[in-house]
Structure formats: C-alpha cells, structure tokens
Design a protein around this motif. Sequence first.
Motif, short mmCIF file in Angstrom:
data_model
loop_
_atom_site.label_atom_id
_atom_site.label_comp_id
_atom_site.label_asym_id
_atom_site.label_seq_id
_atom_site.Cartn_x
_atom_site.Cartn_y
_atom_site.Cartn_z
N GLY A 51 0.81 -1.21 0.00
CA GLY A 51 0.00 0.00 0.00
C GLY A 51 0.85 1.26 0.00
N THR A 52 1.85 1.25 0.84
CA THR A 52 2.69 2.45 0.94
C THR A 52 3.35 2.76 -0.40
OG1 THR A 52 4.17 3.59 2.46
CG2 THR A 52 4.86 1.40 1.79
N HIS A 57 -1.61 6.68 5.59
CA HIS A 57 -1.31 6.33 4.20
C HIS A 57 -0.08 5.43 4.07
CE1 HIS A 57 -4.43 8.91 2.59
NE2 HIS A 57 -3.97 9.93 3.30
N GLY A 58 0.55 5.07 5.18
CA GLY A 58 1.69 4.17 5.09
C GLY A 58 2.87 4.66 5.90
N GLU A 68 -8.58 8.95 2.34
CA GLU A 68 -9.24 7.65 2.55
C GLU A 68 -10.72 7.99 2.66
OE1 GLU A 68 -7.26 5.50 6.13
OE2 GLU A 68 -6.67 7.59 6.14
N GLU A 109 -7.28 3.10 9.89
CA GLU A 109 -6.44 3.11 11.09
C GLU A 109 -6.84 4.22 12.05
OE1 GLU A 109 -4.60 -0.09 9.87
OE2 GLU A 109 -3.85 0.87 11.69
C1 LIG Z 1 -5.54 3.42 3.97
C2 LIG Z 1 -4.16 2.82 3.97
N1 LIG Z 1 -3.23 3.29 3.12
C3 LIG Z 1 -2.00 2.77 3.06
C4 LIG Z 1 -1.63 1.73 3.89
C5 LIG Z 1 -0.24 1.16 3.81
O1 LIG Z 1 -0.29 -0.11 3.28
P1 LIG Z 1 0.91 -1.15 3.50
O2 LIG Z 1 0.90 -1.54 4.93
O3 LIG Z 1 0.60 -2.28 2.56
O4 LIG Z 1 2.16 -0.44 3.10
C6 LIG Z 1 -2.56 1.21 4.80
C7 LIG Z 1 -2.20 0.12 5.71
O5 LIG Z 1 -2.84 -0.17 6.67
C8 LIG Z 1 -3.86 1.76 4.83
O6 LIG Z 1 -4.79 1.31 5.68
#
Ligand SMILES: Cc1ncc(COP(=O)(O)O)c(C=O)c1O
Length: 395
Positions: free
Chosen positions: A109-110, A140-141, A192, A197
């Motif tokens: 995600g990040t 966001h990560g 989001e 989170e």
């Molecule tokens: C809305 C959102 N964006 C980005 C991320 C980051 O994702 P990752 O943990 O796969 O890097 C998360 C992780 O929880 C998330 O909930």
Amino acid sequence: MNKEFSNKIEAEQYLHSKLFQKKDIVIKNGKGAILIDENDNEYIDCVAGHAVVNIGHSHPKYVEAVKNQLEQLVMVSPSYPMEIRYKLLEKLARITPKPLSQTFLGNSGTEAIEAALKLALAVNRDKKNPEVIAFKRAFHGRTLGSLAMTHNMKYRKPFLPWLSSHVKFASYGDIDSVKELVNDNTIAVFIELIQGEGGVYPAPYDFVRELRELCDQNNILLIDDEVQTGFGRTGKMFAFEHYDIVPDAMCMAKAIAGGMPMGAMISSEELYEKMQIGEHSTTYGGNPLCCAAANAVIDIIQEEGIVTNADTQGKKLLNDLNKYAEEERLIREVRGKGLMIGVDYRIRVNDLINKAQDMNVLLLNAGLTTIRILPPLVINDLQVERVLEVMHKLT
Ligand SMILES: Cc1ncc(COP(=O)(O)O)c(C=O)c1O
C-alpha cells in the motif's frame, strides 16, 4: 546468538525485531472466515490480515491459480510482457471507471501511495514548492513520503526531520478547512474515503462531492487511497462508488492479491503521460505469481457475490451494534460501511479484544478506544451471529 526461548511466542516476540506486540496464540492455518491455532482451536477471524483476506482463507480457486502459476513462472522483469500481467491490468481498468486505465504495479500500500505522490509531482513539475493536502487522522503508510501524509504522531515522531513540510492537514469532513489550505502550490489531495487506522470514519457524502468540485476548480488531483477499502470491503467494489465521484488516481493494495504482496496505482493516460520511462519502478512489481493471485481474487469476488455478502452481513452487524449501543453506555458510537466497522468505546479496548479472543473471535483495534471488525467478506450468517453474541459479552 546464544539466546534460548521457552516457547514459539516468546521466540517470535524477540526475533521479529520487537516491533510487534505478539498475541498469545500460534496460528496454523485457515479456511474461509476461520483461523485455526496449533492446538486446533478455531477462531472467527475479524482481522483478515488487516483487511487483506477478502475472499477468505485458502479459497480453492485462489490456491489452484497460485499453484499453477508457481509451476510455470514466478518472476520475470516488468519489461517483458506476460499474459497473466496483461490480464490483470485489463481487469483493473475494467473494474474502475474512465478515465482510469493505466496502472503501476508495486508490492504494498505504501508503495502505491508513493507512486501516486510521484505522479502528482511529475504532473506538476513546473511548480517550485508543490504542496499536498492530507487529513487529520489519515493513515497512508510508513515509508517517508506516505508517512509525511500520515497524521498520527505515534508513527511520525522519530522521523519528523525527514518528513516533508509540504504536507498540510485539513479536518476530515470539513470542506472549509480544505479551502483554507488550498493555494497556487497545491497539487493533490490524498483521502481515505473511510478512514481505517484512524478509527473507521466514513467521509460525509456532501463533503466528498464538494472536495471533487474544489479539486476540479483549482486543478488539483484528487487521489483516493483505497488500500483498506478496496475490493468489496465496504459493500461496493471500491469506496468511491458510495460517493458518485471519480478520483484522478486510486491506490490499491491489501486485498488485491489475497495476501500475496501487491500494491497498485491506477490513473489516466493523460496523467501517466507526464511521467517518463524509468522515473519510477520496482523489481518485484507485477511479478507473475502475484498477478495470478490478483486475477483469481478479482474473478472470485465477481463470480461469487462477495461484494453483496459484504453489504448484507455488514448491515446486519451495523444494525445490531447500533441498537446495542443505545443500551450499552460504554459504547460511544458505531461507524462504518459494509464489513469495515468500528465500535468506539469510552474505555480502552485492549482487554476487550483479549476477552473476545478467549471466546474465539479475533478482533482488531483502531487506536486506543475503537474495536475494528474486518472479517473476510465470505463470513456467513452463523458466524455473524456469533460475532454479535461475543460483542454483547465484552463489557
Ligand atoms: C488506507 C491505507 N493506506 C495505506 C496503507 C499502507 O499499506 P501497506 O501496509 O501495505 O504499506 C494502509 C495500511 O494499513 C492503509 O490502511
């Protein structure tokens, strides 16, 4: 290393870099919405690997697809076209609206967020001091670009010297607070549509519509972080469908490949044209094994009514929990959409989560006072009833 451990839990707590607070059960395998520990105790999994396992654990079609690909080819450079990758890219373009059509494939995600940030910067390379707007409570990560747009000081504090000061935080749901931050340097708003989170907060409908309008009027990209909300989680394939808007770019990860690592950022031909070959890349992104997994996930979601089930079971949970909240004064509020539900208590929830585990239901927190319920989207009637029974026994 000459350290001895008395059990697997203690060993993992130490060896896994101490960055994780380990639970006191050792998981062995899973099936559908159920996880099984090494003593064969079964748990209803309302964590789903943090909203990853939307199609359920060990789905036979998923297992077969990944096994088949494993036997054929695991890795080839993204420079070499492959049918399995092409199929996935086509599917992603098909399940998202025009003009979203081109996708960068990464591993998390990040990374999807970093790719969107780079896209916004590349599109605005004429600007000397480009600024981004994100929101209070946003997550966001944890890489430095995405962390700069993550609001919680718990995650940011040690790294502040390297976090960009070009990110401004607006109040979620408050269009005036966004307007106050917009200026000639603003290139993008990251949002989001349901904050995960941060405590499971769905954005108000009118706010999102106004935000889209504001971005259009000021030539600002609206970037939709669907990392947690995507692939059926909220009772629609993607959360933006609840708001009748189309974002300029959308970040996906978590459920996209059912647990195999993948992140993706989809945008338009017009925007991607502003990036040059080689300005962004990653070694593993779009590898055939993860593409096979993602193809299977999308097929299963579409063929097996999984989004509808998320909507139906989510409504049952939300209705019941909202009613229960009227009589349980320790519950402050129940929030969510589909199977992304937050129950906000007036007390800390750690002990409640442990209590639920003792009753064979695994729950997740969002901050100190909110319990998050994020089961696989295949959870059935009986399992939902049991989750509710346990929720009623927590306080
Ligand atoms: C809305 C959102 N964006 C980005 C991320 C980051 O994702 P990752 O943990 O796969 O890097 C998360 C992780 O929880 C998330 O909930």
